[in-house]
Design an enzyme around this catalytic site. Structure first.
Site, PDB file in Angstrom:
ATOM      1  N   HIS A 119       0.699  -1.247   0.547  1.00 63.11           N
ATOM      2  CA  HIS A 119       0.171   0.199   0.110  1.00 63.11           C
ATOM      3  C   HIS A 119       0.786   1.689   0.153  1.00 63.11           C
ATOM      4  O   HIS A 119       0.319   2.389   0.081  1.00 63.11           O
ATOM      5  CB  HIS A 119      -0.873  -0.194   1.322  1.00 63.11           C
ATOM      6  CG  HIS A 119      -1.637  -1.400   1.158  1.00 63.11           C
ATOM      7  ND1 HIS A 119      -2.542  -1.545   0.576  1.00 63.11           N
ATOM      8  CD2 HIS A 119      -1.643  -2.500   2.655  1.00 63.11           C
ATOM      9  CE1 HIS A 119      -3.227  -2.787   0.892  1.00 63.11           C
ATOM     10  NE2 HIS A 119      -2.552  -3.314   1.607  1.00 63.11           N
ATOM     11  N   ARG A 120       1.926   1.562  -0.690  1.00 62.12           N
ATOM     12  CA  ARG A 120       2.684   2.222  -0.260  1.00 62.12           C
ATOM     13  C   ARG A 120       3.482   2.730   1.004  1.00 62.12           C
ATOM     14  O   ARG A 120       3.693   4.250   0.761  1.00 62.12           O
ATOM     15  CB  ARG A 120       2.452   3.023  -1.473  1.00 62.12           C
ATOM     16  CG  ARG A 120       1.508   3.200  -2.926  1.00 62.12           C
ATOM     17  CD  ARG A 120       1.885   3.897  -3.742  1.00 62.12           C
ATOM     18  NE  ARG A 120       3.349   5.040  -4.318  1.00 62.12           N
ATOM     19  CZ  ARG A 120       3.924   4.614  -4.790  1.00 62.12           C
ATOM     20  NH1 ARG A 120       4.644   4.054  -5.486  1.00 62.12           N
ATOM     21  NH2 ARG A 120       4.987   5.752  -4.714  1.00 62.12           N
ATOM     22  N   LEU A 121       3.720   2.004   1.701  1.00 66.14           N
ATOM     23  CA  LEU A 121       3.824   2.048   3.237  1.00 66.14           C
ATOM     24  C   LEU A 121       4.775   1.742   3.071  1.00 66.14           C
ATOM     25  O   LEU A 121       5.745   1.008   4.033  1.00 66.14           O
ATOM     26  CB  LEU A 121       2.834   1.489   4.269  1.00 66.14           C
ATOM     27  CG  LEU A 121       1.431   2.405   4.108  1.00 66.14           C
ATOM     28  CD1 LEU A 121       0.188   1.456   4.964  1.00 66.14           C
ATOM     29  CD2 LEU A 121       1.196   3.229   4.365  1.00 66.14           C
TER      30      LEU A 121
END
Length: 191
Positions: A169-171
């Site tokens: 999740h692009r974390l």
């Protein structure tokens, strides 16, 4: 405190085991005397606490950029591992002995190519380069190929190293290491 060079060593070893092509490929970014940026792929040929080494023609655009502004940025992107490493710092030339040793380890055709190529300069036709290569082969036929005086290595001495790890999740995880007189300082960056 973690040493970023040791972390790089571990990640690089994993990349050498998993990347299908050129795990030592890195983007090299430079700027010329007018501040015009340029980036290209080169190959890492040595590294350690004192820096990250690559070799090239000393009359190339990258060498001219480094003469005008002796700082560079490197980027390793290991897609199969979903990781990247960014390195920034001043650049200096390696010793003649280091350049000689690495040049002697190269394949013969790569050695001959270093003599035949006017790297980064305009070429009117591929046949011209091929003819120069053939002339160079004849010139050194039956002899060792010495390192051209205009060819050598450069070392990027890291002042900053960022290790980036892909997360769902692009974390992403971004660890930033900044060198000072007291050693490496570690911090995190927002993804």
């Amino acid at each position: 405190m973690t040493d970023p060079i040791s972390l790089f060593d571990a990640w690089f070893a994993e990349a050498q085991a998993s990347e299908p092509n050129d795990p030592n490929a890195m983007a090299l970014a430079t700027v010329d005397g007018r501040g015009q940026p340029s980036v290209r792929m080169v190959l890492l040929k040595g590294h350690g606490p004192d820096g990250f080494v690559f070799y090239t023609n000393g009359e190339s655009r990258k060498a001219a950029d480094l003469a005008a502004s002796p700082r560079a940025a490197l980027l390793f992107h290991w897609k199969s591992l979903r990781r990247q490493v960014r390195i920034e710092g001043p650049v200096s030339q390696v010793s003649d002995a280091e350049s000689d040793a690495y040049f002697a380890s190269r394949g013969r055709d790569s050695q001959l190519g270093a003599w035949a190529s006017d790297q980064s300069r305009p070429l009117d036709a591929r046949e011209r380069f091929e003819a120069r290569f053939a002339e160079t082969q004849a010139r050194f036929d039956g002899a060792d190929v010495p390192r051209p005086p205009h060819w050598g290595g450069w070392r990027v001495n890291p002042e900053q190293i960022e290790l980036w790890q892909d997360r769902a999740h692009r974390l992403h995880e971004r660890r930033l290491f900044v060198r000072s007189n007291a050693g490496w300082r570690e911090g995190l960056l927002f993804p």
